[in-house]
Design a protein around this motif. Sequence first.
Motif, short mmCIF file in Angstrom:
data_model
loop_
_atom_site.label_atom_id
_atom_site.label_comp_id
_atom_site.label_asym_id
_atom_site.label_seq_id
_atom_site.Cartn_x
_atom_site.Cartn_y
_atom_site.Cartn_z
N ARG A 86 0.83 -1.21 0.00
CA ARG A 86 0.00 0.00 0.00
C ARG A 86 0.87 1.26 0.00
O ARG A 86 0.50 2.28 -0.60
CB ARG A 86 -0.94 -0.01 1.21
N LEU A 87 2.01 1.20 0.67
CA LEU A 87 2.90 2.36 0.74
C LEU A 87 3.79 2.52 -0.50
O LEU A 87 4.36 3.59 -0.73
CB LEU A 87 3.81 2.24 1.97
N ARG A 88 3.93 1.45 -1.28
CA ARG A 88 4.91 1.46 -2.36
C ARG A 88 4.70 2.60 -3.36
O ARG A 88 5.68 3.27 -3.76
CB ARG A 88 4.93 0.11 -3.07
N PRO A 89 3.48 2.91 -3.82
CA PRO A 89 3.32 4.04 -4.73
C PRO A 89 3.80 5.37 -4.13
O PRO A 89 4.37 6.20 -4.83
CB PRO A 89 1.82 4.06 -5.01
N GLU A 90 3.57 5.55 -2.85
CA GLU A 90 4.04 6.77 -2.17
C GLU A 90 5.55 6.81 -2.17
O GLU A 90 6.17 7.87 -2.40
CB GLU A 90 3.50 6.79 -0.74
N ALA A 91 6.19 5.67 -1.93
CA ALA A 91 7.65 5.60 -1.93
C ALA A 91 8.20 5.89 -3.33
O ALA A 91 9.16 6.66 -3.48
CB ALA A 91 8.10 4.22 -1.45
N GLU A 92 7.60 5.31 -4.34
CA GLU A 92 8.08 5.54 -5.71
C GLU A 92 7.91 7.00 -6.12
O GLU A 92 8.77 7.56 -6.82
CB GLU A 92 7.32 4.61 -6.67
N LYS A 93 6.84 7.60 -5.67
CA LYS A 93 6.59 9.01 -5.98
C LYS A 93 7.72 9.90 -5.49
O LYS A 93 8.10 10.89 -6.15
CB LYS A 93 5.27 9.44 -5.34
N HIS A 94 8.30 9.55 -4.35
CA HIS A 94 9.35 10.38 -3.74
C HIS A 94 10.74 9.77 -3.88
O HIS A 94 11.68 10.24 -3.24
CB HIS A 94 9.02 10.63 -2.27
N GLY A 95 10.87 8.75 -4.71
CA GLY A 95 12.19 8.15 -4.93
C GLY A 95 12.75 7.45 -3.72
O GLY A 95 13.96 7.45 -3.50
N VAL A 96 11.86 6.81 -2.95
CA VAL A 96 12.26 6.15 -1.71
C VAL A 96 12.16 4.64 -1.89
O VAL A 96 11.23 4.13 -2.52
CB VAL A 96 11.35 6.60 -0.54
N THR A 97 13.13 3.92 -1.34
CA THR A 97 13.10 2.46 -1.35
C THR A 97 12.68 1.95 0.02
O THR A 97 13.30 2.28 1.03
CB THR A 97 14.49 1.89 -1.70
N PRO A 289 8.21 -3.15 16.22
CA PRO A 289 8.63 -1.95 15.49
C PRO A 289 8.68 -2.12 13.97
O PRO A 289 9.25 -1.28 13.27
CB PRO A 289 10.03 -1.71 16.04
N ASP A 290 8.06 -3.19 13.45
CA ASP A 290 8.13 -3.47 12.03
C ASP A 290 7.69 -2.28 11.17
O ASP A 290 8.39 -1.88 10.23
CB ASP A 290 7.25 -4.68 11.70
N VAL A 291 6.53 -1.71 11.50
CA VAL A 291 6.02 -0.59 10.71
C VAL A 291 6.90 0.64 10.90
O VAL A 291 7.10 1.43 9.96
CB VAL A 291 4.55 -0.31 11.07
N HIS A 292 7.45 0.81 12.09
CA HIS A 292 8.39 1.92 12.32
C HIS A 292 9.53 1.88 11.31
O HIS A 292 9.86 2.91 10.69
CB HIS A 292 8.94 1.85 13.75
N TYR A 293 10.14 0.72 11.14
CA TYR A 293 11.25 0.61 10.21
C TYR A 293 10.79 0.63 8.76
O TYR A 293 11.50 1.12 7.88
CB TYR A 293 12.06 -0.66 10.51
N LEU A 294 9.59 0.13 8.50
CA LEU A 294 9.06 0.16 7.14
C LEU A 294 8.84 1.59 6.66
O LEU A 294 9.18 1.93 5.51
CB LEU A 294 7.74 -0.62 7.09
N THR A 295 8.28 2.44 7.52
CA THR A 295 7.97 3.82 7.10
C THR A 295 9.14 4.78 7.31
O THR A 295 9.05 5.94 6.88
CB THR A 295 6.75 4.35 7.87
N GLN A 296 10.20 4.33 7.95
CA GLN A 296 11.31 5.23 8.28
C GLN A 296 11.86 5.97 7.05
O GLN A 296 12.07 7.19 7.10
CB GLN A 296 12.41 4.46 8.99
N PRO A 297 12.10 5.29 5.92
CA PRO A 297 12.62 6.03 4.76
C PRO A 297 11.63 7.08 4.25
O PRO A 297 12.05 8.17 3.83
CB PRO A 297 12.84 4.92 3.71
N LEU A 298 10.35 6.78 4.29
CA LEU A 298 9.35 7.77 3.87
C LEU A 298 9.36 8.99 4.78
O LEU A 298 9.30 10.14 4.31
CB LEU A 298 7.96 7.14 3.88
N ARG A 299 9.44 8.73 6.08
CA ARG A 299 9.42 9.84 7.03
C ARG A 299 10.68 10.68 6.94
O ARG A 299 10.65 11.91 7.05
CB ARG A 299 9.23 9.29 8.45
N ALA A 300 11.81 10.03 6.72
CA ALA A 300 13.07 10.76 6.57
C ALA A 300 13.04 11.64 5.33
O ALA A 300 13.49 12.80 5.35
CB ALA A 300 14.24 9.79 6.50
N ALA A 301 12.48 11.12 4.24
CA ALA A 301 12.39 11.91 3.01
C ALA A 301 11.45 13.10 3.21
O ALA A 301 11.73 14.21 2.73
CB ALA A 301 11.91 11.03 1.86
N ALA A 302 10.35 12.88 3.91
CA ALA A 302 9.42 13.97 4.19
C ALA A 302 10.08 15.05 5.03
O ALA A 302 9.87 16.26 4.80
CB ALA A 302 8.17 13.44 4.89
#
Length: 343
Positions: A86-97, A289-302
């Motif tokens: 579900r998060l993958r399109p958001e990650a691709e939009k911002h160049g996040v892996t 903390p699974d979701v914490h680490y999953l969303t960490q790159p998105l949050r850092a980019a934001a």
Amino acid sequence: MAVRLDELLVPVIAAPMAGGPSTPELAAAVSGAGGLGFLAAGYRSAEDTFAQVRRVRELTDRPFGLNLFVPAEPGDPAAVAAYRERLRPEAEKHGVTLPEAIAPDRDDWDAKIAGLLAGPVPVVSYTFGLPSAEEARALRAAGTFQVGTVTTPEEARRAEAVGMDALCVQGPEAGGHRGTHRTADRPGELPLLELLPAVRAVTGLPLIAAGGLSDGAAVAAALRAGAVAVQLGTALLRADEAGTTPAHRAALTGFEATTVTRAFTGRPARALRNDFTDRFGPYAPAAYPDVHYLTQPLRAAAARRGDAQAMHLWAGTGHRAARGGPAAELVTELWKDARAAGV
């Protein structure tokens, strides 16, 4: 140095705020003002944690505390994988892996306990659960005063049974993570001023009140409801010594509403309501903390973009009352107002 909460010159405790806001300078300033400053060990290695402990000791000879995150069981891999998609399109939009695999994480718990036994600090508090009875006994023997974070009377009973010296009673108004002892638990909604007497009915331990305490009147009400001290987090986010990001500081007064969401970490946490919480909150699994680490790159980019609509902006219900300035002045003024309100 022995600690008695009822002997603090100012019964104000700095909430441990992991991820950056809690700094050695903030802890030292609150302790220096007669309260009790706190460091947050969550998400830090043991090495980094004890470097901060040493820095606080350079800044003050007053007592201070250190908060530990109690390790949680891993979440359901299938649920985490579904959230990743579900998060993958958001990650691709911002160049996040996004990470495809998340290793089990105990937040360096064993090394932190070993370090605290080798070099005790005056106060240790626990969030997301409790230490073992053996660990609690060892830290007590080392001279450490221990505080369990609780959100229900049932959790209070368990905390007293394991050997806590005091309880931090966290109401639903609190910013950041709710301190529920199990990741999947749905947080209680009993307001702090009703939760305090409910906990008092099952334990005689000293109680610290936490949650939405943003002014002197609220502090006075919590103390009248049976707390011996109050814990402030959101009220100190704009303090000069806090490590709060500029975007977070601005959002505290720029945003209107808060919401409790699992969107960022998989644990329920009160944050400023934004696009991310609206879009992803309903789908986030109870996996920490699974979701914490999953969303960490998105949050850092934001954060790099300064995009407050995609950042995790922890905040309690009293966030719009948070003020800037030296922490010692904020604590002193708040206590003055509380006394005027009739403590």
